[in-house]
Structures are given as C-alpha cells and as structure tokens.
Design an enzyme around this catalytic site. Structure first.
Site, mmCIF file in Angstrom:
data_model
loop_
_atom_site.group_PDB
_atom_site.id
_atom_site.type_symbol
_atom_site.label_atom_id
_atom_site.label_comp_id
_atom_site.label_asym_id
_atom_site.label_seq_id
_atom_site.Cartn_x
_atom_site.Cartn_y
_atom_site.Cartn_z
ATOM 1 N N SER A 176 -41.674 56.709 -3.729
ATOM 2 C CA SER A 176 -40.921 56.491 -2.493
ATOM 3 C C SER A 176 -39.696 57.419 -2.460
ATOM 4 O O SER A 176 -39.856 58.636 -2.480
ATOM 5 C CB SER A 176 -40.546 55.004 -2.387
ATOM 6 O OG SER A 176 -40.185 54.681 -1.069
ATOM 7 N N ASP A 254 -49.714 50.372 3.060
ATOM 8 C CA ASP A 254 -48.286 50.472 2.744
ATOM 9 C C ASP A 254 -47.486 50.214 4.021
ATOM 10 O O ASP A 254 -47.659 50.908 5.022
ATOM 11 C CB ASP A 254 -48.035 51.888 2.208
ATOM 12 C CG ASP A 254 -46.608 52.133 1.757
ATOM 13 O OD1 ASP A 254 -45.681 51.541 2.336
ATOM 14 O OD2 ASP A 254 -46.434 52.940 0.828
ATOM 15 N N HIS A 287 -47.105 49.287 -1.117
ATOM 16 C CA HIS A 287 -45.988 50.102 -1.626
ATOM 17 C C HIS A 287 -45.464 49.586 -2.964
ATOM 18 O O HIS A 287 -44.482 50.100 -3.487
ATOM 19 C CB HIS A 287 -44.860 50.055 -0.574
ATOM 20 C CG HIS A 287 -43.883 51.190 -0.648
ATOM 21 N ND1 HIS A 287 -44.198 52.484 -0.294
ATOM 22 C CD2 HIS A 287 -42.575 51.237 -1.017
ATOM 23 C CE1 HIS A 287 -43.136 53.269 -0.431
ATOM 24 N NE2 HIS A 287 -42.137 52.543 -0.883
#
Lengths: 308, 308
Positions: A176, A254, A287
């Site tokens: 991320s 995600d 995620h």
C-alpha cells in the site's frame, strides 16, 4: 553470522557485527526483542535517527546460517498506513521464506515517532504512521518527515554496518503506502535495489485521495512541481538506469482498489517507458495481511532469485 | 464445500452448510469477517452460546477444495491466557498448512465474554480470557464458566451442523492454557479426537501457580477432590480407551518453563500408564507465537496423518 555467538551471550542486549557486549556499543543500536523463529531470529532494534530527529524502531529477521561469518543479501519491507514495525513481523509470516532462501529482512517504521508536531496525530492517513517515504518541504513537517532520506541515507548504512550483509546486494518490497515507497525508492535510485515488488501499492498518488492529502501537506500544492518526483507513475516515464522490472501484486476484492491504488496507470506508463512489469491480479483477495501472507513467499522467492 | 457458492454470493453474511442467505439463517451463526487466505477463507463467526450464556466468537479456516460437497476433517485449536480468537488467526500462520493438508481449523475464544461478573477482569490469569477449559463448580463462576461443556457439547455440534465436516473425524491442539485444554479434553473423552498435540502446555496445573489460582477459584480447595479431574498428569494415569499418543512440544527458552508447565511430570505419568508420548524440546524457542508459527506446520501435518 553472529547468531551462534549471541546464543552463548545471553547477557548481551545490543551488539555489532561481531557481537559486541553492552559496554562496547559502537553502533547506536539497542535490541528491544529477540524471538527464535524458523531457526533464525526475529529481532527489533531502536536507534536515535539523525535524519528524523527521533528514536526509531525497525525489525530485522536473521535467518539460520551455517557459520558466523556468512554474509547475506537483504530485503527491505516498507509497511502501509497505520502500521508500525510490528504488523509485518507478527502477521506476514515472512520468516519461514526468509529462512528457506537465506535472506535478511529489514522493516522500518512508517513515520517519525514521538515528536508531537501539532496535527501529526489528527488523522490516520497523515502524520504519524503516514510518512509516505518522501522528504517533506513544508512547515511544520520539513525538519523531521524525511522517511526517504532516512531509509536511503541512514538505515541502509546502519544495517550494513551492524549485520553480516552483502552490502549493495539488496531488494525492496512493500504494501500500500509502503508499496508506493518501494517503487519510488527503487525508481529514484537506479541500481540500488536488485529488484522491487509491491502488494496493492499506491501507484499514482498525485491523483488519489490519500496521495493528494499527503502531498499537499508534506510538499505543498501540486503547482510547485514536486509531486511528480514522488509518484511512481511519473517517475517510471523518465527512468534511466540498469534494467528494472516492477512486480505489482493486486487483490481484486481490495476496498481501496482501484480508486486509491490505480495500478493500471503504472502498468501503462511502464509499458510506454519500456520498463517491464509483472502485474498479478489475485481473485477474491483484499487489502489485509491475510492477502500479504498468502503471497509473501512468492515475493521473497522472486527477490531471492535476483539476489543470487 | 460451499466456497465456490460463497464466492458467487457476495451479499451473504451468514450461512449454513449449503450457503443459506441472510434471510434464512438456520444456524444462529453470524459471520463477522471473511478474508481470503492461501486459496481458502479465514472466517470469524459469533453465536449465542446456551452453555455459557453469552455471545461467543470463534474462527474457522476453510481450505480450498475441488468442489462444493467435499467433507473435510477438523482440527480444533485452543488458545492460551490473555488470548481471544484473534491471536491464533493473525499470528500462527496455520492457514498455509491447513490449505496444504485440506483440513478445517476451528479456534474458539478462551472464556465467556461480556458477563461482567464481579472480579472477572481483575487479573490476566483468572476470569476473562482465562477459562481453563473446565466446568466451574464455585460461585460466582459456575453458571457461565463452563468452557469444557461449551466445546464438547456445543461447539462441536455447531461446527458439524454448519460446515462440510467429516463429523467425528477431528483432532485437537493448543498452546499453554490451551495445551492443557487440548490434553484434558482428549483424555476425558476417549476416541473423540483422533490425535492431540500441545505447545508449551500447562501439564500439571494442580501444582503450578497458574493452575492453583484457577482451580481454587473455579473448583474450590484441592481437598474437594475435583482438581485431578482437570489435570492431564492425573488424568493420563487412569486413561482407558482407544490408543492415544500425546504430542508435547516445549521451547527451552520459555519464561514459564518448567515452573508453570511441568511437561516432564506428564511424560513420566504417561510412561507409567503406558500412554505413548512424543516430547519435542526446541532449543532457544520461547513461549511466543514466533515459536508456535515455527512448528505449527509440523503439528498440522501430524494431525492430518491421523485424520487421513
């Protein structure tokens, strides 16, 4: 490696390359924890960072080795928003693969800590735990929020001078915000990292809400022209250096995909620039660290090949 | 298995064996989370426990399967003091091995929750998160602190009626207080579990500080004669039933070893009773999930062999 030495020196709490005792700390490292893991050691250290002006923590996984003197390659892991050094250590399950491939894994924190700069804890996506791996240019951040310099100019040296590394034989990966960091650090420093990979990276921060907020605060308005210096999709367009392949991993369930992450912008820009990309889409994955844990072995194997 | 079904039914939040929609919950289960992990699903459910008189959570890892109808064996994991259902799910790295061996893993919480019984949160080793997998007989615990009955009489049925299990083909393992739980549950129910293993279990609670505190509070003074009914070292002496091997795992750098754990008492008692024991000592490992993660694959492989 100094592991055998450490095992025989239970009183030693901080040490250098050759197992220096507490009374002879040359390195400025303090060992905070040490847990045997998959035959090696998962450790956490703290040190006083000159670049950031605060105490910083980072994790080091030291795989088992045949002898005390073997030098190993290093993979750096950069974590995402809200994380400290602990999340990756506890949840990614990377130690097993690092032990198998005999690589050291180093994972720093995600921002300066303990500075109490006004506003640094008002939101989870700016300030503390949200350093974005850049050098801030705006007040009140510019004196301390320099995670880019911290890693490139301080942490790499610190690691190479304290552990039995193959200095210069290193790769980088992240998740991320940390995937953005891994991409930017490798694109801005051609040849410094042998390979780069990213889980659900923020690929085009100049156009996504997280990136716009962070860049506005740390760098000022887009019109200053600084944003593109910290945006992988822009940086790849002017990449010149040794061949570098970008390994981008993305879960298709995600919550932040695609609006915050925009991997296809980076894939397109890379193709245009002649930079090869591996883009793996993972059906049903989100995620979380459950996603990371499922594929961290594949990423570590990828880096290990480049570090051979 | 219903996994393929679930994938195609993103709106479904709770379901039974055949993927029942939210409007048709037959089972009393509420799905709290669902994360794709190593090709399967790490889920967490809550339900209203009749035995405990409170809402309880438990984790279920569902490995990937070839089709929707395949029934699989189950391994139960019992956690230690201070844990909820989350620690094992996030830190043990068990999903990879459960996927490889195609076993379901179910892990309950460690005590009743949310009852606010006076004194239930005064210490970390008694009351909340310290249920010790027994049935309390003393006030104010005896109405709710019945983790033994909860698992044996409620959770197993709940799991078998909601997931595609091979009912009766199950094993059990645990850590520390949960290792004690796994041993006691298997010794008190000959044949119910195909195999049992324990990481750093409390093997002789009647003589260690944790056990004396818990047994005194839940069961009353030792003189009542109840303690030996919940002590693996005592239970093994009178074990009669199908052959059962005890797989005991112990880190040798464990802060609680030997004073709280006393595995050698259990090993000796088992030998005297003709119950076979595998006792593995792990040099340099401590009591943490780093230790568990390093050997959970070996334990799951062991159980998978017994469940074949």
């Amino acid at each position: 490696m100094y592991l055998a030495c450490i095992i025989n020196c239970p009183a030693i709490r901080a040490f250098g390359k050759h197992c220096r005792p507490l009374s002879n700390i040359m390195t400025g490292l303090t060992e905070l924890s040490r847990n045997k893991s998959f035959g090696g050691w998962q450790t956490v250290f703290s040190h006083e960072s000159k670049v950031l002006g605060c105490t910083m923590k980072f994790g080091v996984y030291l795989p088992p080795t045949e002898n005390d003197t073997e030098n190993l390659p290093v993979i750096y892991w950069l974590s995402g928003l809200t994380c400290s050094e602990a999340n990756f250590i506890e949840k990614a399950g990377a130690q097993r693969y690092a032990a198998e491939h005999k690589v050291i894994i180093v994972n720093p924190d995600t921002s300066p800590r303990g500075l109490n700069i006004p506003g640094d804890s008002d939101s989870w996506d700016f300030g503390v735990a949200a350093g974005f791996y850049l050098n801030a240019t705006q007040d009140p951040w510019k004196n301390n929020y320099k995670m880019y310099d911290y890693i490139i100019k301080e942490l790499l040296d610190l690691v190479n001078s304290n552990f039995n590394t193959q200095a210069g034989n290193q790769s980088i990966m992240g998740h991320s915000m940390g995937g953005h960091g891994a991409l930017v650090l490798s694109l801005k420093n051609p040849g410094l990292f042998k390979s780069v990979s990213a889980f659900a990276p923020i690929c085009n921060p100049s156009i996504c809400p997280w990136g716009i907020k962070a860049f506005s605060g740390y760098l000022g308005p887009k019109e200053t022209g600084q944003w593109e210096e910290w945006d992988a999709t822009e940086l790849v367009k002017k990449y010149k250096g040794p061949p570098l392949e970008l390994f981008i991993d993305q879960g298709l369930n995600d919550n932040f995909y695609p609006a915050q992450l925009n991997p296809k912008n980076l894939v397109e820009a890379s193709k245009g620039a002649g930079v090869p990309v591996i883009f793996k889409e993972r059906e049903s994955y989100n995620h979380s660290y459950f996603y990371i844990a499922s594929f961290i072995g594949e990423h570590i194997g990828y880096h290990a090949q480049h570090l051979k």
